[in-house]
Design a protein around this motif. Structure first.
Motif, PDB file in Angstrom:
ATOM      1  N   GLU A   9       1.151  -0.873  -0.417  1.00  0.00           N
ATOM      2  CA  GLU A   9      -0.087   0.212  -0.049  1.00  0.00           C
ATOM      3  C   GLU A   9       0.552   1.287  -0.122  1.00  0.00           C
ATOM      4  OE1 GLU A   9      -3.472   0.128  -0.522  1.00  0.00           O
ATOM      5  OE2 GLU A   9      -3.414  -1.702  -0.702  1.00  0.00           O
ATOM      6  N   VAL A  10       0.140   2.548  -0.242  1.00  0.00           N
ATOM      7  CA  VAL A  10       0.960   3.850  -0.218  1.00  0.00           C
ATOM      8  C   VAL A  10       0.828   4.036   0.621  1.00  0.00           C
ATOM      9  CG1 VAL A  10       1.280   5.916  -1.874  1.00  0.00           C
ATOM     10  CG2 VAL A  10       0.546   3.725  -3.036  1.00  0.00           C
ATOM     11  N   THR A  11       2.119   4.345   1.244  1.00  0.00           N
ATOM     12  CA  THR A  11       2.159   5.501   2.532  1.00  0.00           C
ATOM     13  C   THR A  11       1.872   6.716   2.294  1.00  0.00           C
ATOM     14  OG1 THR A  11       5.078   5.521   2.332  1.00  0.00           O
ATOM     15  CG2 THR A  11       4.115   3.541   3.359  1.00  0.00           C
ATOM     16  N   ILE A  12       2.059   7.466   3.422  1.00  0.00           N
ATOM     17  CA  ILE A  12       1.616   8.424   3.312  1.00  0.00           C
ATOM     18  C   ILE A  12       2.665   9.900   3.015  1.00  0.00           C
ATOM     19  CG2 ILE A  12       0.796  11.245   5.021  1.00  0.00           C
ATOM     20  CD1 ILE A  12      -0.232   9.268   7.424  1.00  0.00           C
ATOM     21  N   GLU A  13       3.196   9.457   2.909  1.00  0.00           N
ATOM     22  CA  GLU A  13       5.010   9.515   2.258  1.00  0.00           C
ATOM     23  C   GLU A  13       4.812   9.939   1.380  1.00  0.00           C
ATOM     24  OE1 GLU A  13       4.812   9.371   7.101  1.00  0.00           O
ATOM     25  OE2 GLU A  13       5.056   7.970   5.474  1.00  0.00           O
ATOM     26  N   GLU A  14       4.843   8.529   0.567  1.00  0.00           N
ATOM     27  CA  GLU A  14       4.836   8.419  -0.554  1.00  0.00           C
ATOM     28  C   GLU A  14       3.680   9.181  -1.820  1.00  0.00           C
ATOM     29  OE1 GLU A  14       6.375   3.598  -0.855  1.00  0.00           O
ATOM     30  OE2 GLU A  14       4.438   4.508  -0.555  1.00  0.00           O
ATOM     31  N   TRP A  15       2.241   9.202  -0.761  1.00  0.00           N
ATOM     32  CA  TRP A  15       0.924  10.180  -1.736  1.00  0.00           C
ATOM     33  C   TRP A  15       1.182  11.216  -1.782  1.00  0.00           C
ATOM     34  CZ3 TRP A  15      -1.993   9.365  -5.226  1.00  0.00           C
ATOM     35  CH2 TRP A  15      -3.176  10.151  -5.369  1.00  0.00           C
ATOM     36  N   ASN A  16       1.856  12.003  -0.350  1.00  0.00           N
ATOM     37  CA  ASN A  16       2.544  13.801  -0.834  1.00  0.00           C
ATOM     38  C   ASN A  16       3.505  13.823  -1.158  1.00  0.00           C
ATOM     39  OD1 ASN A  16       0.979  13.678   1.548  1.00  0.00           O
ATOM     40  ND2 ASN A  16       2.611  13.436   3.581  1.00  0.00           N
ATOM     41  N   PHE A  50      -0.844   3.462  -8.496  1.00  0.00           N
ATOM     42  CA  PHE A  50      -1.243   4.026  -9.931  1.00  0.00           C
ATOM     43  C   PHE A  50       0.071   5.224 -10.211  1.00  0.00           C
ATOM     44  CE2 PHE A  50      -2.852   6.993 -13.578  1.00  0.00           C
ATOM     45  CZ  PHE A  50      -1.625   6.316 -14.712  1.00  0.00           C
ATOM     46  N   PHE A  51      -0.667   6.094  -8.894  1.00  0.00           N
ATOM     47  CA  PHE A  51       0.339   7.357  -8.992  1.00  0.00           C
ATOM     48  C   PHE A  51       1.392   7.206  -9.162  1.00  0.00           C
ATOM     49  CE2 PHE A  51      -3.977   9.602 -10.089  1.00  0.00           C
ATOM     50  CZ  PHE A  51      -3.822   9.801 -11.343  1.00  0.00           C
ATOM     51  N   ARG A  52       1.329   6.105  -7.387  1.00  0.00           N
ATOM     52  CA  ARG A  52       2.942   6.455  -7.051  1.00  0.00           C
ATOM     53  C   ARG A  52       4.023   5.518  -8.242  1.00  0.00           C
ATOM     54  NH1 ARG A  52       3.846   1.753  -2.457  1.00  0.00           N
ATOM     55  NH2 ARG A  52       3.083   0.907  -4.204  1.00  0.00           N
ATOM     56  N   PHE A  53       2.997   4.589  -8.971  1.00  0.00           N
ATOM     57  CA  PHE A  53       3.760   3.728 -10.138  1.00  0.00           C
ATOM     58  C   PHE A  53       4.860   5.521 -11.666  1.00  0.00           C
ATOM     59  CE2 PHE A  53       4.220   2.819 -14.868  1.00  0.00           C
ATOM     60  CZ  PHE A  53       5.024   1.658 -14.944  1.00  0.00           C
ATOM     61  N   ILE A  54       3.826   6.669 -11.392  1.00  0.00           N
ATOM     62  CA  ILE A  54       3.543   7.361 -12.305  1.00  0.00           C
ATOM     63  C   ILE A  54       5.093   7.677 -11.491  1.00  0.00           C
ATOM     64  CG2 ILE A  54       2.603   9.743 -13.390  1.00  0.00           C
ATOM     65  CD1 ILE A  54       2.307   7.036 -15.011  1.00  0.00           C
ATOM     66  N   HIS A  55       5.092   8.428 -10.673  1.00  0.00           N
ATOM     67  CA  HIS A  55       6.031   9.832  -9.287  1.00  0.00           C
ATOM     68  C   HIS A  55       7.202   8.628  -9.439  1.00  0.00           C
ATOM     69  CE1 HIS A  55       8.351   9.894  -6.476  1.00  0.00           C
ATOM     70  NE2 HIS A  55       7.629  11.297  -6.130  1.00  0.00           N
ATOM     71  N   ASP A  56       6.962   7.638 -10.083  1.00  0.00           N
ATOM     72  CA  ASP A  56       8.698   6.504  -9.718  1.00  0.00           C
ATOM     73  C   ASP A  56       8.937   6.191 -11.407  1.00  0.00           C
ATOM     74  OD1 ASP A  56       8.004   6.579  -7.214  1.00  0.00           O
ATOM     75  OD2 ASP A  56       7.557   4.630  -7.025  1.00  0.00           O
ATOM     76  N   LYS A  57       8.211   6.330 -11.698  1.00  0.00           N
ATOM     77  CA  LYS A  57       9.131   5.751 -14.027  1.00  0.00           C
ATOM     78  C   LYS A  57       9.009   6.822 -14.381  1.00  0.00           C
ATOM     79  CE  LYS A  57       9.240   1.299 -11.675  1.00  0.00           C
ATOM     80  NZ  LYS A  57      10.776   1.171 -12.413  1.00  0.00           N
ATOM     81  N   PHE A  58       7.667   7.874 -14.448  1.00  0.00           N
ATOM     82  CA  PHE A  58       7.729   8.441 -15.613  1.00  0.00           C
ATOM     83  C   PHE A  58       7.686  10.120 -14.629  1.00  0.00           C
ATOM     84  CE2 PHE A  58       4.998   4.557 -17.561  1.00  0.00           C
ATOM     85  CZ  PHE A  58       6.366   4.584 -17.892  1.00  0.00           C
ATOM     86  N   ASN A  59       8.856   9.824 -14.007  1.00  0.00           N
ATOM     87  CA  ASN A  59       8.749  12.020 -13.353  1.00  0.00           C
ATOM     88  C   ASN A  59       7.552  12.738 -12.680  1.00  0.00           C
ATOM     89  OD1 ASN A  59      10.676  13.766 -13.335  1.00  0.00           O
ATOM     90  ND2 ASN A  59      10.710  15.004 -15.031  1.00  0.00           N
TER      91      ASN A  59
END
Length: 327
Positions: A9-16, A50-59
């Motif tokens: 699951e996405v953590t609060i820190e990752e989501w921010n 999904f948006f964690r993936f976009i953050h990590d892979k697509f800037n």
């Protein structure tokens, strides 16, 4: 078969750290009133992943700049984690729904944006991570007998009621203690008692916060098992049948996910193969139709399906029985 690599699951820190536009539109999308509480929770988890993936892979691109190639790579990422096809489809559906929301309601601001999950991106091939095999009547009897020896009365009540009524785990947790005091259902034509009871209103699957409401049917077997559990449990202020006691000593309604834990950690070990909550519903349908020869239209009513075609999906027949008839 290799072990499924569960996506954390996405953590609060990752989501921010996720693009502010993506976070805002996700929260806005989740406020739609046609989403049921359960669906809202699942969508939130899927969109954050999904948006964690976009953050990590697509800037950390904003949603309106994403293209079908990004959607395809995300789907390939999910499939590489060896998720079931249904799990991949759900996560894909969550993203597609958010894209549809942006395309519909923000067309004036982003006129060139189109849903990134186009028809050109194929759905993942259908796969089954586990064999679809209902519990036999003998397996259920042995399971209940063993739980009774262990004096696990709440678990016994759960199995008896869930199987008896053919309900879902999300419906089971709503059951109130008052059902042990209900009278038999009356025959509207003769006024005589029928051999079953009906519960209070239960929220089943459906859109919105209210969803579809129906009453579940249960027998003396379920009523007896619930009575036994409530006697052992003793007096408390919680109105629900299935509960847990907190560290502070308070009694609260049980979470539906607890039934998964029971199935995985207790029931599977007793039965000798995988057991899961929805299996009780499928087992009830299969044993009534394929074993006892009951009319599928009547079983449809018990399970709360609008069409018997849906009920047929739950019924698992042995191919050998069909072949035997030919000879």
């Amino acid at each position: 078969m290799s072990k499924i690599k569960k996506i954390p699951e996405v953590t609060i820190e990752e989501w921010n750290k996720v693009n502010e536009f993506n976070r805002e539109k996700t929260e806005e999308f989740l406020q739609q009133q046609h989403l049921s509480p359960h669906t809202r929770i699942q969508y939130e988890s899927a969109l954050r992943i999904f948006f964690r993936f976009i953050h990590d892979k697509f800037n950390n691109l904003p949603l309106y700049e994403l293209k079908p190639r990004h959607a395809l790579q995300y789907q390939n990422f999910l499939m590489s984690r060896e998720l079931s096809s249904s799990a991949v489809k759900f996560k894909r559906s969550a993203v597609s729904s958010l894209c549809g929301y942006l395309e519909l309601y923000y067309s004036d601001e982003y006129p060139l944006f189109r849903n990134i999950y186009s028809k050109q991106i194929p759905n993942p091939p259908k796969s089954f991570k586990h064999e679809k095999k209902p519990l036999t009547v003998e397996e259920l009897e042995n399971l209940i007998s063993e739980l009774e020896k262990r004096q696990e009365w709440q678990m016994v009540a759960y199995i008896q009621f869930s199987y008896d009524s053919g309900c879902r785990r999300s419906e089971t947790v709503q059951l109130l203690k008052e059902v042990v005091n209900y009278d038999y259902v009356k025959d509207p034509r003769t006024g005589e008692n029928l051999p079953y009871y009906r519960t209070h209103d239960i929220r089943t699957k459906g859109k919105g916060s209210v969803g579809k409401i129906r009453k579940l049917i249960y027998s003396d077997v379920s009523k007896g098992a619930i009575n036994k559990w409530l006697e052992v449990r003793g007096e408390d202020d919680c109105p629900y049948v299935f509960v847990k006691k907190t560290k502070e000593g308070k009694v609260r309604q049980l979470s539906a996910s607890t039934f998964n834990d029971w199935c995985t950690n207790v029931f599977s070990e007793i039965v000798g193969r995988r057991v899961h909550p929805h299996q009780l519903r499928a087992s009830r349908a299969t044993n009534l139709v394929a074993v006892e020869g009951k009319n599928i239209e009547k079983v449809k009513s018990l399970l709360g399906h609008e069409s018997s075609e849906t009920t047929k999906i739950y019924v698992v027949r042995e191919d050998e029985d069909d072949v035997t008839d030919l000879f």
